[in-house]
Design an enzyme around this catalytic site. Structure first.
Site, PDB file in Angstrom:
ATOM      1  N   ASP A   9      -9.923  -3.577  55.009  1.00 45.75           N
ATOM      2  CA  ASP A   9     -11.218  -3.988  55.545  1.00 45.75           C
ATOM      3  C   ASP A   9     -12.235  -2.944  55.056  1.00 45.75           C
ATOM      4  O   ASP A   9     -11.842  -1.847  54.642  1.00 45.75           O
ATOM      5  CB  ASP A   9     -11.116  -3.987  57.083  1.00 45.75           C
ATOM      6  CG  ASP A   9     -12.466  -3.956  57.767  1.00 45.75           C
ATOM      7  OD1 ASP A   9     -13.262  -4.862  57.496  1.00 45.75           O
ATOM      8  OD2 ASP A   9     -12.710  -3.015  58.529  1.00 45.75           O
ATOM      9  N   ASP A  11     -16.070  -2.322  56.519  1.00 47.91           N
ATOM     10  CA  ASP A  11     -16.893  -1.671  57.552  1.00 47.91           C
ATOM     11  C   ASP A  11     -16.046  -1.167  58.719  1.00 47.91           C
ATOM     12  O   ASP A  11     -15.387  -1.960  59.382  1.00 47.91           O
ATOM     13  CB  ASP A  11     -17.958  -2.644  58.051  1.00 47.91           C
ATOM     14  CG  ASP A  11     -18.970  -2.964  56.953  1.00 47.91           C
ATOM     15  OD1 ASP A  11     -19.119  -4.143  56.622  1.00 47.91           O
ATOM     16  OD2 ASP A  11     -19.555  -2.008  56.398  1.00 47.91           O
TER      17      ASP A  11
HETATM   18  C1  XBP Z   1     -18.142  -6.034  59.377  1.00 46.75           C
HETATM   19  C2  XBP Z   1     -19.109  -7.116  59.620  1.00 46.75           C
HETATM   20  C3  XBP Z   1     -20.328  -7.210  58.733  1.00 46.75           C
HETATM   21  C4  XBP Z   1     -21.206  -5.978  58.901  1.00 46.75           C
HETATM   22  C5  XBP Z   1     -22.607  -6.267  58.410  1.00 46.75           C
HETATM   23  O1  XBP Z   1     -17.437  -6.416  58.231  1.00 46.75           O
HETATM   24  O2  XBP Z   1     -18.896  -7.937  60.495  1.00 46.75           O
HETATM   25  O3  XBP Z   1     -21.029  -8.358  59.147  1.00 46.75           O
HETATM   26  O4  XBP Z   1     -21.302  -5.667  60.289  1.00 46.75           O
HETATM   27  O5  XBP Z   1     -22.549  -6.651  57.051  1.00 46.75           O
HETATM   28  P1  XBP Z   1     -15.890  -5.917  57.968  1.00 46.75           P
HETATM   29  P2  XBP Z   1     -23.327  -7.980  56.580  1.00 46.75           P
HETATM   30  O6  XBP Z   1     -15.078  -7.193  57.894  1.00 46.75           O
HETATM   31  O7  XBP Z   1     -15.957  -5.172  56.665  1.00 46.75           O
HETATM   32  O8  XBP Z   1     -15.494  -5.025  59.117  1.00 46.75           O
HETATM   33  O9  XBP Z   1     -24.725  -7.902  57.166  1.00 46.75           O
HETATM   34  O10 XBP Z   1     -23.323  -7.915  55.064  1.00 46.75           O
HETATM   35  O11 XBP Z   1     -22.512  -9.122  57.124  1.00 46.75           O
HETATM   36 MG    MG Z   2     -14.328  -3.682  60.042  1.00 41.19          MG
END
Ligand code: XBP
Ligand code: MG
Length: 268
Positions: A9, A11
């Site tokens: 993953d 973020d």
């Molecule tokens: C986390 C998310 C993303 C980010 C914001 O993604 O839910 O929406 O919070 O990024 P991950 P965007 O699956 O990597 O944990 O505004 O580009 O969606």
């Molecule tokens: Mg994440």
């Protein structure tokens, strides 16, 4: 269990990015004079909705608005999100975000062990590109055999679609890969795709239900930043999670019972 690939993953797992996302959302709201500003506490709750566009839309629909105003604002969402992504990716490109402890080490260990790396993220491709480039340099993108992210799938986490897309593109069955995540939504997505999953929570996700995880650690750790006795920590025998240790602990996912199998979403 033979592991052929690690699926990360982004973020919260590769890097602790949600504060930068939160600031970028607020800068975009200011640019559009919307009068909204998401506090940390509010944003932590809003993170239950994955996907930035979906998060903004969910927030609009929670406001006491006349139907026409709601519709007008919902039509603005793609524009607001494009602005937010511009703010966020420039913060990342300016070097504002570092990889979490142990991530660069584990990526290298897996590659040196002849395994492949993949990404399965809800965030936008621009953001993945910016983060890999700013933290790992030009080799960053090349380290990953597959980058599955953002709008490549219709159903975002906790749906398994993004992990199923990564597995299909890798040409692997879930028992040949491991997922690394930070959130309950990410864990649900990975487990629904049949993946044994390592969880390293952040401030934004700690305290969630990670009971379906194969392993929960406060972070991956490093020789110069070893895991110490953080509360609730598993794997007390090692000071950081090496690829070798990960391979030793990975287990084929528990077989689905007939009902679960019936409801596992067929890949699109
Ligand atoms: C986390 C998310 C993303 C980010 C914001 O993604 O839910 O929406 O919070 O990024 P991950 P965007 O699956 O990597 O944990 O505004 O580009 O969606
Ligand atoms: Mg994440």
């Amino acid at each position: 269990m033979g592991i052929d690939a690690l699926i990360f993953d982004v973020d919260g797992t590769l890097a602790d990015t949600e504060e930068a996302h939160r600031v970028a959302f607020n800068l975009a709201f200011e640019r559009y004079s919307l009068g909204w500003s998401w506090s940390r506490a509010e944003y932590r709750g809003l993170l239950d909705v994955t996907g930035g566009k979906e998060r903004i839309a969910g927030y609009i629909q929670s406001l006491p608005l006349a139907a026409a105003d709601c519709r007008r604002l919902l039509d603005l969402v793609p524009h607001i999100h494009r602005e937010k992504t511009r703010f966020y990716s420039s913060m990342v490109n300016d070097g504002g975000i570092a990889l979490r402890d142990g991530v660069a080490r584990l990526l290298d260990e897996a590659l040196h062990a002849g395994r492949r790396l993949a990404i399965a993220s809800t965030t936008s491709a621009i953001n993945v590109d910016a983060l890999l480039h700013s933290t790992l340099g030009p080799r960053g993108l090349e380290m990953f055999s597959v980058i599955a992210c953002g709008d490549q799938v219709k159903h975002k986490k906790p749906a398994p679609d993004i992990y199923q897309l990564a597995l299909r593109t890798l040409g692997l069955t879930p028992d040949r890969a491991v997922a690394l995540e930070d959130s309950a939504n990410g864990l649900r997505a990975a487990v629904a795709a049949g993946l044994w999953t390592v969880i390293t929570p952040t401030f934004w996700t700690e305290g969630s239900d990670f009971s379906a995880a194969g392993l929960v650690l406060p972070r991956l750790g490093d020789p110069h930043k070893p895991l110490n006795d953080e509360p609730g920590r598993q794997l007390k025998s090692v000071a950081w999670l090496s690829f070798e240790e990960l391979a030793r602990h990975a287990r084929p996912p528990a077989p689905l019972d007939a009902v679960q199998a019936l409801y596992r979403r067929v890949p699109q």
